[in-house]
Design an enzyme around this catalytic site. Structure first.
Site, short mmCIF file in Angstrom:
data_model
loop_
_atom_site.label_atom_id
_atom_site.label_comp_id
_atom_site.label_asym_id
_atom_site.label_seq_id
_atom_site.Cartn_x
_atom_site.Cartn_y
_atom_site.Cartn_z
N ASN A 7 0.93 -0.87 0.02
CA ASN A 7 0.01 0.04 -0.10
C ASN A 7 0.66 1.37 0.47
OD1 ASN A 7 -1.26 2.58 0.68
ND2 ASN A 7 -2.90 1.11 1.63
N HIS A 10 0.57 5.39 1.96
CA HIS A 10 1.56 6.24 2.41
C HIS A 10 2.73 7.88 2.84
CE1 HIS A 10 -0.43 4.32 5.46
NE2 HIS A 10 -0.19 2.74 5.38
N HIS A 53 -5.58 4.03 -2.01
CA HIS A 53 -6.86 3.73 -1.72
C HIS A 53 -7.03 5.84 -1.95
CE1 HIS A 53 -9.79 4.21 2.20
NE2 HIS A 53 -9.91 4.84 1.60
N ARG A 55 -9.65 8.26 -1.80
CA ARG A 55 -10.24 9.00 -0.48
C ARG A 55 -11.20 9.85 -0.95
NH1 ARG A 55 -10.81 7.77 4.83
NH2 ARG A 55 -8.90 5.87 5.80
N ARG A 59 -6.96 13.29 0.55
CA ARG A 59 -6.45 14.03 1.69
C ARG A 59 -4.83 13.42 0.63
NH1 ARG A 59 -7.21 9.76 6.62
NH2 ARG A 59 -9.47 10.60 6.60
N GLU A 80 -8.74 0.66 -3.78
CA GLU A 80 -9.15 0.53 -2.37
C GLU A 80 -9.84 1.84 -2.31
OE1 GLU A 80 -7.14 1.17 1.24
OE2 GLU A 80 -6.39 -1.25 0.98
N THR A 119 -8.02 3.88 8.04
CA THR A 119 -9.38 2.58 7.96
C THR A 119 -9.58 1.97 9.43
OG1 THR A 119 -8.83 1.63 5.42
CG2 THR A 119 -10.56 1.08 6.32
N GLU A 169 -11.13 -9.71 2.65
CA GLU A 169 -9.53 -9.21 3.53
C GLU A 169 -9.95 -8.97 4.45
OE1 GLU A 169 -7.62 -5.82 1.76
OE2 GLU A 169 -6.54 -5.63 3.93
N HIS A 220 -4.18 -5.08 7.48
CA HIS A 220 -4.00 -3.92 8.38
C HIS A 220 -2.54 -3.89 9.89
CE1 HIS A 220 -5.38 0.16 9.68
NE2 HIS A 220 -5.67 -0.14 8.63
N1 PXP Z 1 -5.30 -3.37 3.76
C1 PXP Z 1 -6.70 -2.15 4.23
C2 PXP Z 1 -7.90 -2.66 3.40
C3 PXP Z 1 -6.34 -0.97 4.50
O1 PXP Z 1 -7.71 0.05 4.41
C4 PXP Z 1 -5.37 -0.40 5.08
C5 PXP Z 1 -4.16 1.24 5.22
O2 PXP Z 1 -4.96 1.79 4.62
C6 PXP Z 1 -3.82 -1.96 4.50
C7 PXP Z 1 -4.13 -2.79 4.25
C8 PXP Z 1 -2.59 -1.62 4.81
O3 PXP Z 1 -3.02 -1.25 6.16
P1 PXP Z 1 -1.35 -0.42 6.82
O4 PXP Z 1 -0.81 0.63 6.52
O5 PXP Z 1 -1.40 -0.34 8.45
O6 PXP Z 1 -0.40 -1.49 6.98
#
Ligand code: PXP
Length: 269
Positions: A7, A10, A53, A55, A59, A80, A119, A169, A220
């Protein structure tokens, strides 16, 4: 061995911290760090899938990021998004010119809260079954694989299977919290029982997902310390990880951070 979705939101969060309010000397198109470049570095490190993602409030990731990622990714793209009409239209309109026939290959439906940092909980599929069924059908008709990000809850698994999702997931946040609180000790100490119970919930929900003949994924708050017990769950297909990989990438680079996570996952099986 489960595959790894990275992901990259970040990275966009770091970019927006600088540019959100306009910064001195900014020329459009030169803002950094670029999450799309990060995505390509992640691919070189062994990412099997790239997740962003988009949004509602844009953001971090923006429309340009999605467009460019869909045009240039060499591996699966997982978008996402909230199950809104705007986002469904965007998912359907995106073109993937090289890798796939014009669209993000996978969409993960997530709940979205304006105030949340990331999330926070799973999608309540059971509480909006008719809406979910309609959205899933639209996306699947366009050839997109559709995943539900849900809590490790058997009723939510059943609702997701009934709504036609291809995968679930499971939200590993509660497991990650229990892991941190117990220092990762499954055998003794104050948090050991809670940790074992949190892993058991993911395991049981995963078994239930597979019994409904859909794909079992998780993500997550997974990190280099806590990923192994989840990666070892029988039948799990994909792990989705962002924050920990981007955090490590600050010190060693994206390519290496992803490669290290891949090594940990492959050592788990
Ligand atoms: N899966 C989903 C559905 C998420 O929303 C996120 C966070 O963006 C992640 C996985 C990844 O989470 P993390 O950044 O905590 O590894």
């Amino acid at each position: 061995m489960p595959s790894l979705g990275v992901n990259i939101d970040h990275v966009a969060t770091i970019r927006q911290a600088r540019y959100r309010h306009g910064a001195v000397g900014v020329v459009e198109g030169t803002e950094e760090p670029d999450p799309v470049l990060a995505a390509h570095e992640a691919t070189l490190g062994g990412a099997d899938c790239l997740t962003i993602h988009l949004r509602e409030d844009r953001r971090h990731v923006n429309d340009r990021d999605l467009e460019l990622l869909c045009r240039t990714a060499r591996v699966k793209v997982n978008l996402e998004m909230a199950a809104t009409d705007e986002m469904v239209a965007i998912a359907l309109s995106h073109r993937r010119e090289r890798v796939h026939a014009g669209r993000p290959q996978m969409v993960t439906l997530v709940p979205e809260g304006r105030q949340e940092v990331t999330t926070e909980g799973g999608l309540d599929v059971a509480g909006q079954a008719a809406r979910m069924k309609a959205v899933v059908a639209k996306l699947k008709d366009a050839g997109i694989v559709v995943s539900a990000f849900i809590d490790a809850d058997l009723a939510q698994v059943d609702a997701s299977a009934d709504a036609g999702f291809d995968c679930c997931e499971l939200h590993t946040g509660p497991y990650a919290t229990a892991f941190a609180a117990s220092g990762g000790d499954f055998r003794a100490g104050a948090g050991a029982a809670a940790l074992a119970a949190s892993l058991e919930r993911v395991h049981d929900a995963g078994e239930h997902i597979m019994s409904r003949a859909i794909r079992f994924n998780a993500g997550h708050a997974l990190n280099y310390a806590n990923v192994r017990p989840i990666a070892e769950l029988v039948g799990i297909e994909e792990l989705h990880i962002g924050h920990a990989i981007v955090s490590r990438a600050v010190f060693c680079g994206m390519r290496q951070a992803v490669a290290e996570m891949k090594r940990l996952i492959s050592a788990s099986v």
